[in-house]
Motif scaffolding. Structure first.
Motif, PDB file in Angstrom:
ATOM      1  N   GLU A 121       0.822  -1.207   0.000  1.00  0.00           N
ATOM      2  CA  GLU A 121       0.000   0.000   0.000  1.00  0.00           C
ATOM      3  C   GLU A 121       0.863   1.266   0.000  1.00  0.00           C
ATOM      4  N   ALA A 122       1.925   1.255   0.817  1.00  0.00           N
ATOM      5  CA  ALA A 122       2.815   2.420   0.896  1.00  0.00           C
ATOM      6  C   ALA A 122       3.500   2.655  -0.454  1.00  0.00           C
ATOM      7  N   CYS A 123       3.922   1.567  -1.091  1.00  0.00           N
ATOM      8  CA  CYS A 123       4.592   1.698  -2.396  1.00  0.00           C
ATOM      9  C   CYS A 123       3.614   2.124  -3.486  1.00  0.00           C
ATOM     10  N   ARG A 124       2.378   1.602  -3.416  1.00  0.00           N
ATOM     11  CA  ARG A 124       1.357   2.001  -4.390  1.00  0.00           C
ATOM     12  C   ARG A 124       1.063   3.494  -4.254  1.00  0.00           C
ATOM     13  N   CYS A 125       0.990   3.970  -3.020  1.00  0.00           N
ATOM     14  CA  CYS A 125       0.745   5.401  -2.794  1.00  0.00           C
ATOM     15  C   CYS A 125       1.901   6.248  -3.303  1.00  0.00           C
ATOM     16  N   ARG A 126       3.121   5.776  -3.066  1.00  0.00           N
ATOM     17  CA  ARG A 126       4.297   6.516  -3.566  1.00  0.00           C
ATOM     18  C   ARG A 126       4.225   6.648  -5.080  1.00  0.00           C
ATOM     19  N   GLN A 127       3.836   5.559  -5.723  1.00  0.00           N
ATOM     20  CA  GLN A 127       3.723   5.556  -7.181  1.00  0.00           C
ATOM     21  C   GLN A 127       2.682   6.584  -7.636  1.00  0.00           C
ATOM     22  N   GLU A 128       1.546   6.609  -6.943  1.00  0.00           N
ATOM     23  CA  GLU A 128       0.484   7.564  -7.292  1.00  0.00           C
ATOM     24  C   GLU A 128       0.944   9.002  -7.067  1.00  0.00           C
ATOM     25  N   TRP A 129       1.621   9.232  -5.936  1.00  0.00           N
ATOM     26  CA  TRP A 129       2.110  10.587  -5.642  1.00  0.00           C
ATOM     27  C   TRP A 129       3.110  11.053  -6.704  1.00  0.00           C
ATOM     28  N   ARG A 130       3.925  10.112  -7.165  1.00  0.00           N
ATOM     29  CA  ARG A 130       4.912  10.465  -8.193  1.00  0.00           C
ATOM     30  C   ARG A 130       4.204  10.891  -9.474  1.00  0.00           C
ATOM     31  N   HIS A 131       3.133  10.158  -9.853  1.00  0.00           N
ATOM     32  CA  HIS A 131       2.369  10.505 -11.049  1.00  0.00           C
ATOM     33  C   HIS A 131       1.694  11.867 -10.901  1.00  0.00           C
ATOM     34  N   MET A 132       1.424  12.249  -9.637  1.00  0.00           N
ATOM     35  CA  MET A 132       0.832  13.570  -9.369  1.00  0.00           C
ATOM     36  C   MET A 132       1.918  14.641  -9.234  1.00  0.00           C
ATOM     37  N   GLN A 133       3.168  14.214  -9.455  1.00  0.00           N
ATOM     38  CA  GLN A 133       4.339  15.097  -9.365  1.00  0.00           C
ATOM     39  C   GLN A 133       4.499  15.717  -7.979  1.00  0.00           C
ATOM     40  N   LEU A 134       4.168  14.925  -6.947  1.00  0.00           N
ATOM     41  CA  LEU A 134       4.375  15.359  -5.566  1.00  0.00           C
ATOM     42  C   LEU A 134       5.739  14.868  -5.092  1.00  0.00           C
ATOM     43  N   ASP A 135       6.458  15.745  -4.443  1.00  0.00           N
ATOM     44  CA  ASP A 135       7.779  15.389  -3.931  1.00  0.00           C
ATOM     45  C   ASP A 135       7.632  14.970  -2.465  1.00  0.00           C
ATOM     46  N   ILE A 136       7.552  13.666  -2.229  1.00  0.00           N
ATOM     47  CA  ILE A 136       7.298  13.135  -0.882  1.00  0.00           C
ATOM     48  C   ILE A 136       8.610  12.618  -0.285  1.00  0.00           C
ATOM     49  N   PRO A 137       8.864  12.915   0.983  1.00  0.00           N
ATOM     50  CA  PRO A 137      10.080  12.377   1.625  1.00  0.00           C
ATOM     51  C   PRO A 137       9.986  10.859   1.752  1.00  0.00           C
ATOM     52  N   PRO A 138      11.080  10.193   2.105  1.00  0.00           N
ATOM     53  CA  PRO A 138      11.017   8.737   2.301  1.00  0.00           C
ATOM     54  C   PRO A 138       9.909   8.365   3.283  1.00  0.00           C
ATOM     55  N   VAL A 139       9.214   7.269   3.008  1.00  0.00           N
ATOM     56  CA  VAL A 139       8.137   6.806   3.881  1.00  0.00           C
ATOM     57  C   VAL A 139       8.650   5.657   4.757  1.00  0.00           C
ATOM     58  N   SER A 140       8.438   5.781   6.061  1.00  0.00           N
ATOM     59  CA  SER A 140       8.858   4.732   6.995  1.00  0.00           C
ATOM     60  C   SER A 140       7.791   3.654   7.088  1.00  0.00           C
ATOM     61  N   ILE A 141       8.252   2.408   7.113  1.00  0.00           N
ATOM     62  CA  ILE A 141       7.356   1.261   7.235  1.00  0.00           C
ATOM     63  C   ILE A 141       7.836   0.413   8.397  1.00  0.00           C
ATOM     64  N   ASN A 142       6.928   0.095   9.313  1.00  0.00           N
ATOM     65  CA  ASN A 142       7.308  -0.712  10.476  1.00  0.00           C
ATOM     66  C   ASN A 142       7.402  -2.187  10.104  1.00  0.00           C
ATOM     67  N   MET A 143       8.441  -2.834  10.598  1.00  0.00           N
ATOM     68  CA  MET A 143       8.628  -4.264  10.350  1.00  0.00           C
ATOM     69  C   MET A 143       8.824  -4.971  11.687  1.00  0.00           C
ATOM     70  N   SER A 144       8.049  -6.004  11.931  1.00  0.00           N
ATOM     71  CA  SER A 144       8.122  -6.711  13.212  1.00  0.00           C
ATOM     72  C   SER A 144       9.276  -7.707  13.222  1.00  0.00           C
ATOM     73  N   GLY A 145       9.637  -8.128  14.430  1.00  0.00           N
ATOM     74  CA  GLY A 145      10.683  -9.130  14.581  1.00  0.00           C
ATOM     75  C   GLY A 145      10.324 -10.428  13.895  1.00  0.00           C
ATOM     76  N   VAL A 146       9.015 -10.752  13.858  1.00  0.00           N
ATOM     77  CA  VAL A 146       8.547 -11.980  13.192  1.00  0.00           C
ATOM     78  C   VAL A 146       8.870 -11.910  11.702  1.00  0.00           C
ATOM     79  N   GLN A 147       8.605 -10.757  11.078  1.00  0.00           N
ATOM     80  CA  GLN A 147       8.911 -10.580   9.655  1.00  0.00           C
ATOM     81  C   GLN A 147      10.419 -10.666   9.406  1.00  0.00           C
ATOM     82  N   LEU A 148      11.170 -10.028  10.300  1.00  0.00           N
ATOM     83  CA  LEU A 148      12.627  -9.984  10.134  1.00  0.00           C
ATOM     84  C   LEU A 148      13.261 -11.365  10.169  1.00  0.00           C
ATOM     85  N   ARG A 149      12.613 -12.283  10.870  1.00  0.00           N
ATOM     86  CA  ARG A 149      13.169 -13.633  10.994  1.00  0.00           C
ATOM     87  C   ARG A 149      12.822 -14.530   9.808  1.00  0.00           C
TER      88      ARG A 149
END
Length: 210
Positions: free
Chosen positions: A40-68
Motif C-alpha cells: 500500500e505504501a509503495c502504491r501510494c508513492r507511485q500515485e504521488w509520483r504521477h501527481m508530481q508530488l515530492d514526498i520524503p522517504p516513507v517509513s514502514i514498520n517491520m516486526s521481529g517476526v517478519q525480520l526472521r
C-alpha cells in the motif's frame, strides 16, 4: 512520513494497534499484514509520483517476526521493484522489543537491506529493552527517541541526562536522531536544542489518509 495501520471495525469501532498487533505477531498473521502495508505504501508513492508530488522517504514498520523470515529481503525488494520505488524512498523501522532475540537471520536481513540501499531506523528507543549493543552491531541509520522521553526530559533532570547521552552517542556513531511525540512548540525547541535532527508528532500533523 510514516505508514501507520489502523483498524476500524463496524461493530467494535476503532481498535488500537496496541491491541491487534501483538495478536497478529503471535499468530503469524503479521507477515501478511506487513506485506500489505508495504504494498500500500509503495502504491501510494507511485500515485504521488504521477501527481508530481515530492514526498520524503516513507517509513514502514517491520516486526521481529517478519525480520526472521528467510525470504524477507527478497520479498521487500520484489515489491519495491513492482511499484518502481527506489530503496532510498522507504525506510524500515524496527523496534527494540522486536530485536529482543536478534537471530542470525534477522541480523543478516538488516545488513542485506542496508546494502540494498534501504534505510533503517530503530523505533521507540529507550523503552523496554534498550541495548547499546543494538547501536554498535546493527546497521542503523536513524534512532527514534520514544515520546515518553521527549515529554519527561523537560521536567526530570535524570531523563534529560539520559536523552543528552543518547543524542551525543548517536551523533558520534553517525546515526541521526528523531524525537517522537512532539505536541508543543516548546517540546520542539527543547529537543532541537538537545541536538535532535528531526521530529514527528501532532504539532506537525495528525495521522491522515494517503
Amino acid at each position: 512520513a510514516e505508514a501507520l495501520i489502523r483498524w476500524r471495525d463496524a461493530e467494535l469501532g476503532d481498535i488500537s494497534p496496541a491491541e491487534f498487533i501483538p495478536i497478529a505477531e503471535e499468530s503469524g498473521l503479521i507477515v501478511g499484514l506487513g506485506d500489505w502495508v508495504l504494498r500500500e505504501a509503495c502504491r501510494c508513492r507511485q500515485e504521488w509520483r504521477h501527481m508530481q508530488l515530492d514526498i520524503p522517504p516513507v517509513s514502514i514498520n517491520m516486526s521481529g517476526v517478519q525480520l526472521r523470515q528467510l525470504g524477507c529481503v527478497e520479498g521487500l525488494l520484489d515489491v519495491l521493484n513492482a511499484y518502481d520505488v527506489a530503496p532510498a524512498e522507504i525506510e524500515v523501522e524496527v523496534t527494540e522489543t522486536g530485536l529482543l532475540d536478534t537471530s542470525a537471520v534477522s541480523r543478516e536481513n538488516l545488513v542485506r537491506m542496508r546494502n540494498a540501499g534501504v534505510r533503517l531506523a530503530l523505533d521507540d528507543f529507550g523503552v523496554g529493552f534498550s541495548s547499546l549493543s543494538h547501536l554498535r552491531d546493527l546497521p542503523i541509520h536513524r534512532l527514534k527517541i520514544d515520546r515518553s522521553f521527549t515529554v519527561e526530559c523537560m521536567r526530570d533532570a535524570r531523563t534529560l541526562t539520559i536523552v543528552k547521552a543518547v543524542v551525543e552517542m548517536a551523533r558520534s556513531l553517525g546515526i541521526t536522531v528523531t524525537a517522537e511525540g512532539i505536541e508543543t512548540q516548546a517540546q520542539q525547541t527543547w529537543m532541537q536544542h538537545l541536538g535532535c535532527d528531526s521530529a514527528q508528532g501532532y504539532l506537525f500533523a495528525r495521522p491522515m489518509t494517503a
